[in-house]
Structure formats: C-alpha cells, structure tokens
Scaffold this active site. Structure first.
Site, PDB file in Angstrom:
ATOM      1  NE  ARG A 138       3.192 -10.248  -1.734  1.00  0.00           N
ATOM      2  CZ  ARG A 138       2.610  -9.846  -2.619  1.00  0.00           C
ATOM      3  NH1 ARG A 138       1.830 -10.540  -3.267  1.00  0.00           N
ATOM      4  NH2 ARG A 138       3.005  -8.684  -3.320  1.00  0.00           N
ATOM      5  CB  ALA A 156      -3.111  -4.846 -17.806  1.00  0.00           C
ATOM      6  CG  ASP A 175       2.726  -2.961  -4.949  1.00  0.00           C
ATOM      7  OD1 ASP A 175       1.459  -3.664  -4.645  1.00  0.00           O
ATOM      8  OD2 ASP A 175       3.747  -3.367  -4.241  1.00  0.00           O
ATOM      9  CB  ALA A 216       6.359  -4.599 -11.442  1.00  0.00           C
ATOM     10  CG  ASN A 250      -0.541  -7.253  -3.427  1.00  0.00           C
ATOM     11  OD1 ASN A 250       0.308  -8.137  -3.807  1.00  0.00           O
ATOM     12  ND2 ASN A 250      -0.536  -5.963  -3.287  1.00  0.00           N
ATOM     13  CD  GLU A 269      -1.470  -2.546   1.702  1.00  0.00           C
ATOM     14  OE1 GLU A 269      -2.170  -3.597   1.622  1.00  0.00           O
ATOM     15  OE2 GLU A 269      -0.025  -2.395   2.254  1.00  0.00           O
ATOM     16  NE  ARG A 296       3.364  -8.732   7.123  1.00  0.00           N
ATOM     17  CZ  ARG A 296       3.101  -8.437   5.870  1.00  0.00           C
ATOM     18  NH1 ARG A 296       3.583  -9.483   4.849  1.00  0.00           N
ATOM     19  NH2 ARG A 296       2.634  -7.245   5.359  1.00  0.00           N
TER      20      ARG A 296
END
Length: 325
Positions: free
Chosen positions: A173, A236, A262, A260, A171, A44, A113
């Site tokens: 993960r 895209a 983001d 890339a 996104n 972000e 994290r």
C-alpha cells in the site's frame, strides 16, 4: 530456501488492522455522494472471514478503539464465524477509518488511521494465548507500515525459531510508506515467510520492471517454501520448492476489485490446509476471489457449493471456458 514448517491442528490466526470503511451509496465518485455506507475493511480480517466461509477455524487478533466503529468492526467479523476473543479494546486510541472513492480509473482509498488502536500493537501480542495456538499465522505487508511497533511485531513473528508457519501477503500500500522504503522492508520479510502471496504488478512496483514474470519473482524470493505470484486477470502461479504450477484466472463480472487478493489468499490457504493438489488450491483461490470481485464491498458470499465442486474437478478446457456472472 527456508526449511518447510508443517501445518498443524488449530486455527489460522490473522493479525492486522481492520478499519471502519465509508463508501458512496450508490457506488460512484465520493465528491458526488449524498449518502455513505458504513462497512469494514481489513486485509487480514478479510482472509479470516473467507477462511471461516470455507469452514476453516479462523481467529482475528488486533485492537480497536472503544468507540462505535470498533464495536461495529468486532461484531461484523464475529458474525462471520471468526473468533475475535483475541481482539483488544484500546481506551485511548480510535478505530482506524478509510474512505473509498470509486472512479473510472479504479477506487482510490483515503486513510485516517494514524494513531489508531491497531497502530499501537507491539511484539508482545504474539505472547497472547490467542496467537500461541495457531496452526498458521497470517500476516500482510500492511502491518509493518503502520508503526515501528507493528514493524517489530512482524519481525518477531518471522523469527527463525517461531513455533508456527507464517503466510505473508505482500499487500503493498504505497500511501502508507511515507519516509521509508517499502521495497527494502518487504523483501526480507517476505523471504523469511513459509508461504508468500504477491501480485506481479506489485512486485514490479516494489522491486523493478525487470521482473517480467513469475519465475523472476521466484528468483528474487527464493526463501519461501511456497510462493504464489498473481498476474491479475490472467493467471496465478505457485512455486512449491522448485516446481511451478500455473492456473488461469476465471472470467468474472467485476463490481469492484478491492478485497479480491485477500479472498484469493483465503481460498489458496484453504486448499493447502485441506491438502488439495496445488493446482486445485490455486483454483480455489480464483473461485474465492470471484466472491469479492462480484460485490462492491470487500467480502461477498461464496459461489454455490456445487459450482465450486464442479469447477475444482473440471478438466482444463472446462475451467478455461467458465464465466462467473
């Protein structure tokens, strides 16, 4: 399809965790490294930094620890022209950390994290004045994976009566989704957003290999007014309502692909905020992604303004022939 919410004046507010990042210097396998470079990494905040590069008012809202990494993260993002006034400092929890491990098959990422300051965020963050004045709220599928509180924050951000439009980058993960189904969580969240960005490969990983193209992803996610399906180095495609617009990707010398997506999101959102035609917004996404692809870190300098202007206005043949070194 969701009722379109118009973009309004104000900053784009990007909410999510940013970590300190350690990477080998020079770039190579982590096991062989003698020196590590300290950088920052956060989907972000990457979007916020590239929006600021394009001259779009951007604010990053999150939490960091009261530690050197947290101070570095805040300072680096502020130095990029992003408003960090909504970033909280948690006196009890640390700033998240990741290690990059580049290799022949791509870059592996090791996260540290759990229990971080940002993982303790809760829906009350959305009541902060730093968020309430948003022209657009930008979120990603990373945040709901961090904790139940973070998941609840994203759920509330996407409530039907929300005051701002929401852009949502899926996104995915996989390493963050231990014990829960990312597919079951991310699909309904994405389908409630106003603008959604997703890679074809991650859509297939989440929801099945039967998704053979952008149109199949659109059929799966009919809710967003705008859906962008990125097909790697090929193209895209943006669906605006029922209309589809596709723009080939640029040929780019790639140093590292991390960041890339983001950058693409920031470029595309910049195009929408400037009321560019959809094809030009997609081109600006590709051009901004090139900035990340050409550097080892997540955030690189934009291409020269004259290069961007020329390629945005180029005919299709010139666009397809462009090679970014």
């Amino acid at each position: 399809m969701n009722t379109p919410r118009p973009l309004r004046p104000g900053p784009v507010v990007c909410v999510g965790e940013t970590m300190a990042a350690l990477a080998p210097d020079p770039l190579g396998p982590l096991d062989d490294a003698e020196l590590l470079r300290v950088d920052i990494a956060g989907a972000e905040s990457n979007v916020a930094l590239y929006l600021a590069d394009h001259g779009i008012p951007a604010r990053w809202v999150s939490a960091v620890g009261d530690d050197p990494f947290g101070r570095r993260v805040r300072a680096r993002i502020a130095a990029g022209g992003v408003d960090v006034s909504g970033v909280r400092t948690d006196p009890d929890r640390p700033t998240g950390l990741l290690l990059k491990d580049p290799g022949e098959r791509g870059t592996r990422v090791h996260y540290h994290r759990r229990g971080s300051a940002a993982s303790a965020l809760t829906p009350d963050l959305l009541d902060d004045p730093a968020v309430s004045g948003a022209a657009l709220l930008h979120l990603s599928g990373i945040t709901p994976a961090l904790s139940p509180g973070c998941h609840a924050l994203v759920e509330r951000a996407l409530r039907p009566a929300r005051p701002w439009p929401v852009s949502f980058d899926v996104n995915h993960r996989p390493a963050l989704w231990t014990g829960r189904s990312a597919a079951d969580v991310l699909r309904p969240l994405a389908d409630r957003a106003d603008i959604v960005l997703v890679g074809l490969d991650e859509a297939q990983a989440l929801w099945g290999e039967a998704l053979t193209g952008a149109r199949a992803v659109r059929d799966l996610l009919p809710g967003p007014h705008v859906l962008v399906v990125k097909d790697g180095a090929r193209a895209a495609t943006a669906f605006v309502g029922a209309d589809a617009h596709s723009v080939p990707a640029l040929a780019v010398r790639v140093a590292e692909p991390v960041g890339a997506g983001d950058a693409f999101a920031a470029g595309f959102l910049t195009g929408l905020l400037r009321d560019l035609p959809v094809e030009r917004a997609l081109r600006l996404g590709h051009l901004t992604a090139a900035s990340a692809l050409r550097v080892a870190g997540d955030h690189g300098p934009l291409l020269a303004p004259d290069v961007i202007a020329t390629l945005l206005a180029a005919d299709d043949e010139t666009w397809r022939a462009a090679d970014i070194d």
